[in-house]
Structure formats: C-alpha cells, structure tokens
Design a protein around this motif. Structure first.
Motif, short mmCIF file in Angstrom:
data_model
loop_
_atom_site.label_atom_id
_atom_site.label_comp_id
_atom_site.label_asym_id
_atom_site.label_seq_id
_atom_site.Cartn_x
_atom_site.Cartn_y
_atom_site.Cartn_z
N ARG A 107 -9.20 -0.41 9.46
CA ARG A 107 -10.01 -1.64 10.03
C ARG A 107 -8.94 -2.52 10.65
N ARG A 108 -9.11 -2.70 11.72
CA ARG A 108 -8.18 -3.66 12.57
C ARG A 108 -8.94 -4.90 13.04
N SER A 109 -8.33 -6.05 12.92
CA SER A 109 -8.62 -7.37 13.37
C SER A 109 -9.02 -7.39 14.71
N ILE A 110 -10.18 -7.90 15.37
CA ILE A 110 -10.17 -8.15 16.76
C ILE A 110 -9.25 -9.29 17.23
N THR A 111 -9.19 -10.39 16.64
CA THR A 111 -8.24 -11.37 17.12
C THR A 111 -6.84 -11.39 16.85
N LYS A 112 -6.57 -10.39 15.74
CA LYS A 112 -5.38 -10.38 15.24
C LYS A 112 -5.00 -8.99 15.15
N PRO A 113 -4.75 -8.33 16.40
CA PRO A 113 -4.62 -6.78 16.04
C PRO A 113 -3.36 -6.23 15.35
N ASP A 114 -2.55 -7.05 14.89
CA ASP A 114 -1.33 -6.59 13.93
C ASP A 114 -1.87 -6.70 12.44
N GLU A 115 -3.32 -7.06 12.13
CA GLU A 115 -3.69 -7.20 10.83
C GLU A 115 -4.49 -6.00 10.59
N LEU A 116 -4.16 -4.89 9.63
CA LEU A 116 -4.91 -3.77 9.52
C LEU A 116 -5.06 -3.37 7.98
N ALA A 117 -6.31 -3.03 7.55
CA ALA A 117 -6.49 -2.73 6.18
C ALA A 117 -6.71 -1.10 6.47
N TYR A 118 -6.15 -0.51 5.18
CA TYR A 118 -6.28 1.03 5.13
C TYR A 118 -7.06 1.40 3.94
N PHE A 119 -7.64 2.81 4.18
CA PHE A 119 -8.66 3.01 3.16
C PHE A 119 -8.36 4.64 2.89
N LEU A 120 -8.82 5.19 1.67
CA LEU A 120 -8.98 6.73 1.59
C LEU A 120 -10.53 6.85 1.29
N ALA A 121 -11.04 8.07 1.64
CA ALA A 121 -12.37 8.36 1.28
C ALA A 121 -12.61 9.83 0.92
N SER A 122 -13.60 10.03 -0.10
CA SER A 122 -13.85 11.64 -0.45
C SER A 122 -15.23 11.48 -0.57
N ALA A 123 -15.93 12.75 -0.16
CA ALA A 123 -17.21 12.92 -0.53
C ALA A 123 -17.51 14.54 -0.61
N PRO A 124 -18.52 14.81 -1.51
CA PRO A 124 -18.66 16.47 -1.49
C PRO A 124 -18.87 16.90 -0.12
N TRP A 125 -18.15 18.30 0.17
CA TRP A 125 -17.94 18.96 1.30
C TRP A 125 -19.65 19.40 1.78
N THR A 126 -20.04 19.07 2.93
CA THR A 126 -21.08 19.66 3.19
C THR A 126 -21.05 20.22 4.66
N PRO A 127 -21.18 21.85 4.91
CA PRO A 127 -21.12 22.41 6.26
C PRO A 127 -22.22 21.65 7.16
N PRO A 128 -21.82 21.51 8.27
CA PRO A 128 -20.40 21.57 8.79
C PRO A 128 -19.58 20.35 8.70
N SER A 129 -19.47 19.85 7.63
CA SER A 129 -19.06 18.50 7.06
C SER A 129 -19.26 17.35 8.24
N PRO A 130 -20.43 16.96 8.38
CA PRO A 130 -20.99 16.03 9.44
C PRO A 130 -20.48 14.69 9.33
N ILE A 131 -20.11 14.06 8.17
CA ILE A 131 -19.49 12.79 7.95
C ILE A 131 -18.57 12.48 8.72
N SER A 132 -18.33 11.58 9.65
CA SER A 132 -17.54 11.31 10.45
C SER A 132 -16.93 9.90 10.33
N CYS A 133 -15.82 9.39 11.09
CA CYS A 133 -15.07 8.27 10.98
C CYS A 133 -15.85 6.86 10.93
N GLY A 134 -16.65 6.80 11.70
CA GLY A 134 -17.28 5.52 11.94
C GLY A 134 -18.10 4.90 11.07
#
Length: 226
Positions: A107-134
């Motif tokens: 996640r990146r700040s709009i007014t301060k692009p140098d400020e980022l936050a980072y995350f990891l995520a996990s969920a049960p796999w579902t073919p064809p793995s439709p969960i996407s980034c946004g």
C-alpha cells in the motif's frame, strides 16, 4: 485467543494482524493449519522466498498499481495505491492440486510515494485461483477496522492486565462497533447501484515466480461477502 474465537459457531472470513504478529512465520502457519484466510502486515525487511519484500515490490510494473479506497475517513474515502502479486501456491505432499494460495501486497501513499506498507496474505486455493491483487485491499480495511472501535467504542480504554478483565471489555466494545458498522453499511447501501471491477491485463511471470496482478478488488469482494 484465536482458538477461543474459533470455538463458537461463528463464521470467520479473514484474520488481520499488524507486523508484530505478521512477521512471525509460526503465527502464519498456525492460521493456515487452522484453515483461516489472513492478511497480515510485515516489515519491509520480511523475506519472501529469499528477497526482501521491499525489493520485490520495487519490481512491480506500473500496471500493477491501482488506486483504491481504504475505507471512509472524516474527510471522505482514504485513497491509496495498491499492488499485489500472487506467490507460488502451497501443495500438500502427494496432492493433485494446491491447498492454499499466498500473496504479497503493498500500500503506497498518494501524497508521499516513499511511504509504503507491506502485507502477506493467504487463503484456501480455489481453481483457477480467482483471488487477485486489488481485493487484498481488505488488508487495509481490516486493519483500519481495528482502529475504528478504539476511537468510537473505547476498545483501547482498559486498565487491566488479566484475561478475565480484558475479555469482557473487548467483547462488548467489538459488539458495539459491529452494530454501528452494520447500521452504517445498511444506510450507505440504500439506493446505491451495484458496481463491478473487471480485470483487464495479465503479465508474464517474473523470474522470481511472483505473478503481478491487476487489482485487489476480487479479494475484497470475496472477503466482504462472507
């Protein structure tokens, strides 16, 4: 604490946590073994299959970033730029298909692009793995949701050091916040048209086996409808 939350027959859509818990691989593995989807914050030094997560996010193509709301604030929607990538799926030994899918998110700040936050995520796999980034935008919304009850319902206004005193206070504060959140959501939905957010591009897999995806919206839609 998580096990206590799982004991009653209540649905748990996602688990969200800050970096103090998110950087603990044993905590993430515990959630996966319990079958719980999660979105957890991690420090920029978090290693993802070797490289630091900040270095992997630096390689994100421009198309991977999408501007999404992280919930409504006092001055309207809190907008950030989001990017996410699908990581290699998790397979059980001898299985004929993956059991879980993992992602990393920034996640990146709009007014301060140098400020980022980072995350990891996990969920049960579902073919064809439709969960996407946004839709991993759920990360920001879930974590910001924990700040709202503190501000509105006194979630953090306790002076106890034992579980027997802490638990009733937290439970009542979260119940009050749930009532307020549901009521507010019902009011917002009155008369609002249903919108969809299709994805429109794909990119070849980079050498690091990280697959950049166009939006976190699919995950958000799934998380909010459970």
């Amino acid at each position: 604490m998580v096990l206590r939350a799982l004991a009653p027959p209540l649905p748990v859509a996602w688990v969200a946590a800050d970096a103090a818990y998110g950087q603990d691989s044993r905590f993430r593995r515990f959630l996966e073994d319990a079958g719980l989807p999660y979105v957890v914050a991690v420090p920029k030094s978090q290693q993802v299959h070797g490289p630091r997560i900040e270095h992997l996010i630096d390689q994100a193509p421009d198309e991977a970033w999408q501007r999404l709301s992280c919930g409504d604030g006092a001055k309207g929607p809190r907008l950030y730029d989001w990017a996410a990538a699908r990581l290699p799926a998790v397979w059980e030994f001898g299985g004929d298909q993956p059991t879980r899918q993992r992602w990393m998110l920034a996640r990146r700040s709009i007014t301060k692009p140098d400020e980022l936050a980072y995350f990891l995520a996990s969920a049960p796999w579902t073919p064809p793995s439709p969960i996407s980034c946004g839709s991993l935008d759920v990360a920001g919304k879930s974590r910001n949701a924990s700040r709202a009850p503190s501000k509105e319902c006194g979630l953090d206004q306790y002076e106890v050091r034992r579980y027997v005193g802490w638990h009733p206070h937290i439970t009542l504060a979260m119940l009050a916040h749930t009532l307020l959140a549901v009521t507010a959501a019902q009011e917002r939905q009155k008369g609002e048209p249903t919108t969809t957010h299709p994805t429109s591009w794909t990119s070849p897999p980079p050498k690091s086996a990280v697959y950049w995806q166009p939006s976190a919206r699919v995950l958000l839609d799934r998380a909010t409808t459970r």
